[in-house]
Enzyme design. Structure first.
Site, short mmCIF file in Angstrom:
data_model
loop_
_atom_site.label_atom_id
_atom_site.label_comp_id
_atom_site.label_asym_id
_atom_site.label_seq_id
_atom_site.Cartn_x
_atom_site.Cartn_y
_atom_site.Cartn_z
N ASP A 1 0.87 -1.17 0.00
CA ASP A 1 0.00 0.00 0.00
C ASP A 1 0.91 1.23 0.00
O ASP A 1 2.14 1.12 0.17
CB ASP A 1 -0.89 -0.04 1.24
CG ASP A 1 -1.77 1.19 1.39
OD1 ASP A 1 -2.46 1.55 0.42
OD2 ASP A 1 -1.73 1.81 2.47
N ASP B 1 -0.25 5.23 1.05
CA ASP B 1 -0.53 6.20 2.11
C ASP B 1 -0.66 5.50 3.46
O ASP B 1 -1.46 4.59 3.62
CB ASP B 1 -1.83 6.96 1.82
CG ASP B 1 -1.75 7.77 0.54
OD1 ASP B 1 -0.81 8.57 0.41
OD2 ASP B 1 -2.62 7.60 -0.34
N ASP C 1 -1.34 -0.79 6.08
CA ASP C 1 -1.42 -0.17 7.40
C ASP C 1 -2.81 -0.08 7.99
O ASP C 1 -2.95 0.31 9.16
CB ASP C 1 -0.87 1.27 7.31
CG ASP C 1 -1.81 2.18 6.53
OD1 ASP C 1 -2.44 3.08 7.13
OD2 ASP C 1 -1.96 1.99 5.31
#
Length: 222
Positions: free
Chosen positions: A7, A9, A164
């Site tokens: 991922d 961001d 995250d």
């Protein structure tokens, strides 16, 4: 060697300050109060249209304004890189993983144009053999299709997904891919509530986690 998809961001970069600046420029044009950094982090994860929807709802703007506000947001988003930062150790971890022979990809809900802009800005683009944004397909994470597409574009090998957030954890689960959780990002739930193979707070620990996961999943020898 493994196929590892990341991922963006909250995983490789902390982009919340830039996203907040874009959002607040849009809100200023509406004579409305700015988002806090906590609101911004809470709204990130499901793609830009959902971010704008949450921003709009938080400031009491009607649904009829969604398309106009999304266009205003996107007009500013492409070059929003000045306030973002790469998480400590991330570049070194990517370098180590690629040197070890792993193939790397990226799958984010951020639109593809600003994704490529921020990767180029930080010199990260060369690490990734394939990059998928939130507008690359007709669906976004947590639908597993973008993850499947990213892995399919890489050479054969064990699969790992690094993210995250709650969205990333659900994406990995639906794609049936082992999930490595970066704990310093934008997750909304407690770590214990997110299904993950392993968690790490600093990227210096990631190469060893990858080695361990690949070894655990390797078929038994003769």
């Amino acid at each position: 060697m493994a196929r590892i998809v990341f991922d963006l961001d909250g995983t490789l970069i902390d982009s919340a300050p830039d996203i907040r600046a874009v959002a607040n420029a849009v809100l200023a044009d509406e004579n409305l109060p700015p988002l806090t950094i906590a609101e911004t982090r809470d709204f990130i994860g499901d793609g830009t249209p959902v971010f704008v929807q949450r921003m709009r709802a938080a400031r009491g703007l009607p649904e009829a304004d969604q398309d106009r506000l999304l266009s205003a947001f996107m007009a500013r988003y492409d070059g929003a890189v000045a306030l973002s930062r790469v998480y400590p150790g991330a570049t070194e971890a990517l370098t180590s993983l690629r040197a070890a022979g792993h193939s790397l990809g990226l799958c984010t809900n951020k639109p593809l144009a600003p994704t490529r802009r921020v990767l180029d800005h930080f010199g990260l683009a060369t690490f990734f053999a394939t990059v998928w944004g939130g507008d690359s397909l007709t669906v976004r994470k947590p639908d597993p299709a973008p993850l499947h597409a990213a892995f399919a574009a890489l050479p054969d090998g064990p699969r790992l997904y690094v993210g995250d957030s709650d969205v990333d954890a659900e994406s990995a689960e639906r794609a049936q891919v082992p999930f490595l959780l970066h704990t310093e990002g934008y997750r909304k739930g407690d770590i214990a509530t997110l299904r993950h193979r392993a968690a790490f707070g600093h990227f210096a620990d990631l190469p060893a986690l990858v080695t361990r996961c690949v070894a655990e999943d390797a078929p038994p020898g003769p």
